[in-house]
Motif scaffolding. Structure first.
Motif, PDB file in Angstrom:
ATOM      1  N   TYR A  64       0.837  -1.202   0.000  1.00  0.00           N
ATOM      2  CA  TYR A  64       0.000   0.000   0.000  1.00  0.00           C
ATOM      3  C   TYR A  64       0.872   1.253   0.000  1.00  0.00           C
ATOM      4  O   TYR A  64       0.692   2.161  -0.817  1.00  0.00           O
ATOM      5  N   LEU A 113       1.307   4.072  -3.005  1.00  0.00           N
ATOM      6  CA  LEU A 113       1.008   5.479  -2.756  1.00  0.00           C
ATOM      7  C   LEU A 113       2.246   6.347  -3.003  1.00  0.00           C
ATOM      8  O   LEU A 113       2.151   7.416  -3.593  1.00  0.00           O
ATOM      9  N   ASP A 127      -7.918   2.766   1.812  1.00  0.00           N
ATOM     10  CA  ASP A 127      -8.239   2.950   0.388  1.00  0.00           C
ATOM     11  C   ASP A 127      -8.830   4.338   0.149  1.00  0.00           C
ATOM     12  O   ASP A 127      -8.471   5.018  -0.814  1.00  0.00           O
ATOM     13  N   LYS A 141      -6.146   6.941   0.385  1.00  0.00           N
ATOM     14  CA  LYS A 141      -5.331   6.977  -0.833  1.00  0.00           C
ATOM     15  C   LYS A 141      -6.026   7.794  -1.916  1.00  0.00           C
ATOM     16  O   LYS A 141      -5.391   8.621  -2.576  1.00  0.00           O
ATOM     17  N   SER A 172      -5.758  11.434  -0.988  1.00  0.00           N
ATOM     18  CA  SER A 172      -4.364  11.887  -1.107  1.00  0.00           C
ATOM     19  C   SER A 172      -3.973  12.107  -2.557  1.00  0.00           C
ATOM     20  O   SER A 172      -3.336  13.114  -2.886  1.00  0.00           O
ATOM     21  N   PRO A 231       3.550  10.664   1.380  1.00  0.00           N
ATOM     22  CA  PRO A 231       3.089   9.430   2.022  1.00  0.00           C
ATOM     23  C   PRO A 231       4.150   8.858   2.967  1.00  0.00           C
ATOM     24  O   PRO A 231       5.280   8.633   2.563  1.00  0.00           O
TER      25      PRO A 231
END
Length: 156
Positions: A4, A8, A85, A88, A91, A133
């Motif tokens: 993840y 990102l 999720d 993300k 972001s 991130p």
């Protein structure tokens, strides 16, 4: 969690990479005098200052929007995967919107040859680095507690 975060980070770096390459090339060409801008021949300090102020207002609104969106996600009753999720998605939208004033500044640099527009892009890069991130940013933004924080921080 590692996958993840890697995904990102790749998206984040991809969003900033293309404008950065164009900016670096354009800045070096303008600095060396090897580039003749389309709308060159005069100074654009006033326009640059106005766009800088408008960019500051937009960026202030964008940070506020990001915080509100993330707060909604953080307080939702969904499980951690759903919240990650959604985080993300928010972001990525934030990174794209945050990059837009810088891209506009690069285009204006190309058209006018005015290097003062670069201040907008430099500000954008600095502020993006604050929201890059990381496990700390994710944990803090989503207000994770106990087990969920441990999952994110230790990348389980």
């Amino acid at each position: 969690m590692t996958n993840y975060l890697n995904r990102l980070n790749n998206i984040f770096h991809g969003i900033i990479a293309v404008p950065l390459i164009v900016f670096a090339f354009l800045f070096l060409e303008l600095d060396s005098g090897g580039f003749e801008p389309i709308l060159g021949g005069r100074y654009y300090y006033i326009e640059s200052g106005i766009l800088f102020l408008l960019s500051l207002i937009f960026i202030g609104w964008l940070f506020s929007w990001f915080k509100k969106q993330v707060t909604v996600v953080a307080t939702s009753a969904n499980n951690l995967k759903v919240r990650l999720d959604r985080y993300k998605e928010i972001s990525v939208r934030f990174y794209l919107l945050m990059t837009s004033p810088g891209v506009l500044a690069i285009i204006l640099m190309f058209l006018t040859g005015e290097v003062s527009f670069s201040l907008i892009y430099i500000l954008e890069l600095f502020l993006l680095s604050l929201k890059r991130p990381s496990v700390q940013n994710i944990s803090n933004n989503l207000n994770l507690k106990a087990e969920e924080r441990e999952i994110v921080m230790k990348k389980k």
